[in-house]
Scaffold this active site. Structure first.
Site, PDB file in Angstrom:
ATOM      1  N   HIS A 119      -1.019 -16.106   6.184  1.00 43.50           N
ATOM      2  CA  HIS A 119       0.525 -15.714   5.616  1.00 43.50           C
ATOM      3  C   HIS A 119       1.474 -16.780   5.761  1.00 43.50           C
ATOM      4  O   HIS A 119       2.314 -16.750   5.137  1.00 43.50           O
ATOM      5  CB  HIS A 119       0.731 -14.507   6.240  1.00 43.50           C
ATOM      6  CG  HIS A 119      -0.031 -13.327   5.940  1.00 43.50           C
ATOM      7  ND1 HIS A 119      -1.096 -13.188   6.591  1.00 43.50           N
ATOM      8  CD2 HIS A 119       0.277 -12.200   5.121  1.00 43.50           C
ATOM      9  CE1 HIS A 119      -1.661 -11.835   6.074  1.00 43.50           C
ATOM     10  NE2 HIS A 119      -0.828 -11.405   4.957  1.00 43.50           N
ATOM     11  N   GLY A 142      -5.781 -15.728  -2.414  1.00 50.65           N
ATOM     12  CA  GLY A 142      -5.773 -15.816  -3.667  1.00 50.65           C
ATOM     13  C   GLY A 142      -6.644 -14.464  -4.355  1.00 50.65           C
ATOM     14  O   GLY A 142      -6.802 -14.462  -5.558  1.00 50.65           O
ATOM     15  N   ASP A 163      -1.035 -15.530  -5.856  1.00 48.07           N
ATOM     16  CA  ASP A 163      -2.396 -15.494  -6.471  1.00 48.07           C
ATOM     17  C   ASP A 163      -2.209 -16.010  -7.730  1.00 48.07           C
ATOM     18  O   ASP A 163      -3.358 -16.636  -8.299  1.00 48.07           O
ATOM     19  CB  ASP A 163      -2.974 -14.195  -6.349  1.00 48.07           C
ATOM     20  CG  ASP A 163      -2.925 -13.622  -5.006  1.00 48.07           C
ATOM     21  OD1 ASP A 163      -3.066 -14.468  -4.048  1.00 48.07           O
ATOM     22  OD2 ASP A 163      -3.183 -12.343  -4.905  1.00 48.07           O
ATOM     23  N   ASP A 167      -0.115  -7.623 -10.375  1.00 43.62           N
ATOM     24  CA  ASP A 167      -0.485  -6.676 -11.535  1.00 43.62           C
ATOM     25  C   ASP A 167      -0.540  -5.258 -11.172  1.00 43.62           C
ATOM     26  O   ASP A 167      -0.368  -4.168 -11.876  1.00 43.62           O
ATOM     27  CB  ASP A 167      -1.812  -7.011 -12.322  1.00 43.62           C
ATOM     28  CG  ASP A 167      -2.710  -7.492 -11.111  1.00 43.62           C
ATOM     29  OD1 ASP A 167      -2.546  -7.285  -9.990  1.00 43.62           O
ATOM     30  OD2 ASP A 167      -3.625  -7.470 -11.537  1.00 43.62           O
ATOM     31  N   LYS A 177       0.813  -1.066   0.116  1.00 46.71           N
ATOM     32  CA  LYS A 177       0.096   0.056  -0.098  1.00 46.71           C
ATOM     33  C   LYS A 177       0.764   1.171  -0.090  1.00 46.71           C
ATOM     34  O   LYS A 177       1.884   1.191   0.642  1.00 46.71           O
ATOM     35  CB  LYS A 177      -0.819   0.152   1.297  1.00 46.71           C
ATOM     36  CG  LYS A 177      -1.964  -0.914   1.148  1.00 46.71           C
ATOM     37  CD  LYS A 177      -2.601  -1.006   2.366  1.00 46.71           C
ATOM     38  CE  LYS A 177      -3.656  -2.139   2.552  1.00 46.71           C
ATOM     39  NZ  LYS A 177      -2.896  -3.616   2.645  1.00 46.71           N
ATOM     40  N   GLY A 178       0.541   2.059  -0.589  1.00 42.76           N
ATOM     41  CA  GLY A 178       1.307   3.412  -0.656  1.00 42.76           C
ATOM     42  C   GLY A 178       0.565   4.564  -1.325  1.00 42.76           C
ATOM     43  O   GLY A 178      -0.482   4.241  -1.697  1.00 42.76           O
TER      44      GLY A 178
HETATM   45  O1  F6P Z   1      -1.756 -10.894  -3.174  1.00 46.20           O
HETATM   46  C1  F6P Z   1      -1.162 -11.596  -2.453  1.00 46.20           C
HETATM   47  C2  F6P Z   1      -1.941 -11.754  -1.111  1.00 46.20           C
HETATM   48  O2  F6P Z   1      -1.323 -12.834  -0.283  1.00 46.20           O
HETATM   49  C3  F6P Z   1      -3.580 -12.377  -1.272  1.00 46.20           C
HETATM   50  O3  F6P Z   1      -3.575 -13.736  -1.347  1.00 46.20           O
HETATM   51  C4  F6P Z   1      -4.320 -11.806   0.064  1.00 46.20           C
HETATM   52  O4  F6P Z   1      -5.522 -11.862   0.073  1.00 46.20           O
HETATM   53  C5  F6P Z   1      -3.188 -10.514   0.356  1.00 46.20           C
HETATM   54  O5  F6P Z   1      -1.980 -10.590  -0.560  1.00 46.20           O
HETATM   55  C6  F6P Z   1      -3.087 -10.194   1.615  1.00 46.20           C
HETATM   56  O6  F6P Z   1      -2.584  -9.152   2.039  1.00 46.20           O
HETATM   57  P1  F6P Z   1      -1.759  -8.714   3.298  1.00 46.20           P
HETATM   58  O7  F6P Z   1      -0.380  -9.020   3.215  1.00 46.20           O
HETATM   59  O8  F6P Z   1      -1.904  -7.224   3.113  1.00 46.20           O
HETATM   60  O9  F6P Z   1      -2.783  -9.011   4.432  1.00 46.20           O
END
Ligand code: F6P
Length: 353
Positions: free
Chosen positions: A276, A178, A135, A110, A82-83
């Protein structure tokens, strides 16, 4: 061949296993073949705003001859998903100029590739993108870095859960990541022996899930089951109310609650949200191989003076695609008519209607 003083590299978006293997490949090829200096830009475009860079040398992290980059998860450069880059474009362009970069390789999904491509256009940067994301939803490439490792991690989790499910006659609901794509759920569900796979791209009903579980039990004597649910599968629920409810309580928990309500016989459900864990770990051999090939090809493209291209993995080798073509198509979702969906169905896995 182009002569470069300084090649920059950055990782952007959510981390995944294999990013360091790409960095290693880029540094090795750039230094050994072309004799360039490579610098890492920490925390993606934030590093450009901060005008920060770290020199990357061959075997820079060498520990008694061992190069850990090949096997280390995450990214030594750090990343952000995010930024405020788009509201500070001129500052980012000024940062790039201040760091005196001649070219940039960006490893991202993307969203990151779209931002970097825009910056490259406005700043007239020489820029090459490398796709990464667990994903696997970047268009024009069969594989993004990190996907294979995540599939292996989920598959191992499903295998572990199968034994405890069978011991207690339970239905294990496994929620996987995903975003809006079901690739992770579909691939790992087939590889891990799931009985049900629910993904955002194919509509399903909880009644049919329950019928399928009942049939497993009544017809085949199976008293346990493994249900893989993509986190984005609320999108393919039948009504907006159901979707809202699923978003509120989490996709896995929603499916567990609904199965408990609808099942014709008592079901003992347990929910595992893998979270994660799917982004961690040692990169698989395939991710390392793709990382090596895409990293090498990206450096060659820079040497040939090419820009605003993405290196893609197609039919077992690296290809080059214009970034505009990739970004016009993204994101790439599961095709309900694909061979893998048909394979899942042929193996008796419920994947929706
Ligand atoms: O895009 C990769 C991803 O791991 C997704 O599968 C998941 O929805 C999202 O990032 C989680 O993001 P964050 O690490 O910001 O919780």
């Amino acid at each position: 061949m182009k002569t470069l003083e300084r090649l920059g590299i950055l990782t952007s978006g959510g981390d995944c296993p294999g990013l360091n293997a790409v960095i290693r490949a880029v540094v090795s090829h750039a230094v050994l073949t072309y004799g360039w200096h490579v610098v890492g830009i920490p925390y993606a475009t934030r590093g450009l705003l901060d005008r920060a860079m770290m020199p990357l040398s061959l075997h820079g992290l060498d520990l008694k001859g061992i190069d850990p980059l090949l096997t280390m998860g995450g990214t030594i450069l750090g990343s952000i998903n995010k930024g405020d880059t788009l509201s500070r474009i001129q500052e980012v362009l000024d940062g790039y100029a201040a760091l005196e970069l001649d070219a940039l390789i960006g490893i991202g999904g993307d969203g990151s590739l779209a931002i970097l491509n825009q910056l490259a256009t406005q700043g007239n940067w020489q820029f090459i993108g490398i796709p990464k994301t667990i994903d696997n939803d970047v268009a024009c490439t069969e594989r993004a870095i990190g996907f294979d490792t995540a599939v292996n991690t989920i598959t191992e989790a499903l295998t572990r859960l199968t034994f405890t499910a069978a011991s207690h006659d339970r239905v294990m609901i496994v929620e996987v990541m995903g975003r809006e794509a079901g690739h992770l759920a579909l691939h790992s569900g087939i590889a891990g022996g799931a009985d049900v796979i629910l993904i955002p791209e194919i509509s399903y009903s909880i009644e049919q899930v329950c019928q399928h579980l009942a049939e497993l039990r009544d017809r085949w004597g199976r008293r346990f089951a493994i249900v893989v649910v993509a986190e984005g599968a609320h999108r393919s629920l039948e009504s907006a109310n159901q979707s809202c409810e699923a978003i509120k309580c989490g996709m896995g928990q929603y499916v567990a609650n609904e199965i408990a309500k609808c099942s014709p016989y008592p079901v003992d459900c347990r929910v595992s949200v893998l979270g994660h864990i799917q982004r961690g770990g040692i990169p698989s051999a395939l991710d390392r191989l793709v990382a090596a090939s895409l990293g090498k090809t990206a450096v060659d493209l820079i040497a040939n003076g090419e820009s605003q291209k993405m290196v893609a993995w197609q039919n077992g080798h690296a290809e080059t695609v214009p970034l505009d073509a990739v970004l016009a198509k993204s994101p790439c979702s599961v095709d309900p008519a694909s061979d893998l969906v048909q394979t899942a169905r042929a193996l008796g896995i419920y994947t929706g209607k």
